[in-house]
Write a protein that holds these residues in place. Structure first.
Motif, PDB file in Angstrom:
ATOM      1  N   VAL A   1      -0.890  54.320-122.204  1.00 50.33           N
ATOM      2  CA  VAL A   1      -1.807  55.174-122.962  1.00 50.33           C
ATOM      3  C   VAL A   1      -1.054  56.384-123.513  1.00 50.33           C
ATOM      4  O   VAL A   1      -1.222  56.759-124.682  1.00 50.33           O
ATOM      5  N   TYR A   2      -0.215  56.988-122.695  1.00 52.08           N
ATOM      6  CA  TYR A   2       0.591  58.128-123.141  1.00 52.08           C
ATOM      7  C   TYR A   2       1.441  57.741-124.347  1.00 52.08           C
ATOM      8  O   TYR A   2       1.479  58.464-125.357  1.00 52.08           O
ATOM      9  N   GLN A   3       2.131  56.604-124.268  1.00 44.25           N
ATOM     10  CA  GLN A   3       2.991  56.164-125.375  1.00 44.25           C
ATOM     11  C   GLN A   3       2.173  55.885-126.630  1.00 44.25           C
ATOM     12  O   GLN A   3       2.573  56.252-127.739  1.00 44.25           O
ATOM     13  N   LEU A   4       1.023  55.232-126.466  1.00 42.54           N
ATOM     14  CA  LEU A   4       0.184  54.924-127.621  1.00 42.54           C
ATOM     15  C   LEU A   4      -0.358  56.191-128.270  1.00 42.54           C
ATOM     16  O   LEU A   4      -0.383  56.307-129.504  1.00 42.54           O
ATOM     17  N   GLU A   5      -0.778  57.152-127.445  1.00 37.10           N
ATOM     18  CA  GLU A   5      -1.264  58.422-127.995  1.00 37.10           C
ATOM     19  C   GLU A   5      -0.150  59.185-128.690  1.00 37.10           C
ATOM     20  O   GLU A   5      -0.357  59.781-129.757  1.00 37.10           O
TER      21      GLU A   5
ATOM     22  N   ALA B   1       0.414  57.533-131.969  1.00 37.10           N
ATOM     23  CA  ALA B   1      -0.703  57.786-132.876  1.00 37.10           C
ATOM     24  C   ALA B   1      -0.577  59.164-133.521  1.00 37.10           C
ATOM     25  O   ALA B   1      -0.909  59.342-134.694  1.00 37.10           O
ATOM     26  N   LYS B   2      -0.089  60.133-132.765  1.00 32.53           N
ATOM     27  CA  LYS B   2       0.083  61.485-133.302  1.00 32.53           C
ATOM     28  C   LYS B   2       1.175  61.521-134.363  1.00 32.53           C
ATOM     29  O   LYS B   2       1.207  62.411-135.204  1.00 32.53           O
ATOM     30  N   ARG B   3       2.087  60.548-134.322  1.00 32.90           N
ATOM     31  CA  ARG B   3       3.180  60.498-135.293  1.00 32.90           C
ATOM     32  C   ARG B   3       2.761  59.768-136.571  1.00 32.90           C
ATOM     33  O   ARG B   3       3.569  59.574-137.455  1.00 32.90           O
ATOM     34  N   GLY B   4       1.528  59.318-136.605  1.00 29.09           N
ATOM     35  CA  GLY B   4       1.073  58.722-137.851  1.00 29.09           C
ATOM     36  C   GLY B   4       0.665  57.269-137.766  1.00 29.09           C
ATOM     37  O   GLY B   4       0.396  56.634-138.759  1.00 29.09           O
ATOM     38  N   GLY B   5       0.632  56.736-136.623  1.00 29.44           N
ATOM     39  CA  GLY B   5       0.186  55.350-136.505  1.00 29.44           C
ATOM     40  C   GLY B   5       0.484  54.781-135.144  1.00 29.44           C
ATOM     41  O   GLY B   5       1.362  55.268-134.448  1.00 29.44           O
ATOM     42  N   ILE B   6      -0.271  53.786-134.794  1.00 31.19           N
ATOM     43  CA  ILE B   6      -0.061  53.124-133.514  1.00 31.19           C
ATOM     44  C   ILE B   6       0.825  51.922-133.738  1.00 31.19           C
ATOM     45  O   ILE B   6       0.561  51.083-134.587  1.00 31.19           O
ATOM     46  N   SER B   7       1.872  51.867-132.992  1.00 30.36           N
ATOM     47  CA  SER B   7       2.802  50.747-133.067  1.00 30.36           C
ATOM     48  C   SER B   7       2.797  50.008-131.748  1.00 30.36           C
ATOM     49  O   SER B   7       2.935  50.608-130.689  1.00 30.36           O
ATOM     50  N   TYR B   8       2.626  48.708-131.809  1.00 25.23           N
ATOM     51  CA  TYR B   8       2.610  47.896-130.590  1.00 25.23           C
ATOM     52  C   TYR B   8       3.920  47.152-130.403  1.00 25.23           C
ATOM     53  O   TYR B   8       4.020  46.272-129.588  1.00 25.23           O
ATOM     54  N   GLY B   9       4.917  47.504-131.108  1.00 28.74           N
ATOM     55  CA  GLY B   9       6.155  46.764-130.970  1.00 28.74           C
ATOM     56  C   GLY B   9       7.265  47.672-130.941  1.00 28.74           C
ATOM     57  O   GLY B   9       8.223  47.996-130.697  1.00 28.74           O
TER      58      GLY B   9
END
Length: 80
Positions: free
Chosen positions: A65-69, A72-80
């Motif tokens: 969750v920390y990494q995803l948040e 997300a703050k950097r401009g998008g959620i990346s799953y890879g």
């Protein structure tokens, strides 16, 4: 504990399944308290290990969750 019903309820409250409860009650009825206590000690260790495993899962989830948040703050959620 003299009342078998109270003993069984206490074991159930401690997370003992029917099989473990029957084994413990049988040992208690046979006067094999030391073996019964060893059985409960094993059950306690198993419960504690499950607790630790859940804590590790929570730590991994918190990090995800920390990494995803953070992403997300950097401009998008990346799953890879």
């Amino acid at each position: 504990m003299e009342d078998n019903g109270v003993l069984r309820q206490s074991l159930a409250d401690a997370g003992c399944d029917a099989s473990l409860t029957e084994r413990f009650v049988s040992l208690a009825e046979q006067g094999r308290a030391k073996e019964g206590l060893a059985l409960l000690a094993r059950h306690r260790r198993n419960l504690l290990e499950r607790c630790h495993e859940a804590e590790r899962n929570i730590d991994c989830l918190d990090y995800l969750v920390y990494q995803l948040e953070k992403n997300a703050k950097r401009g998008g959620i990346s799953y890879g």
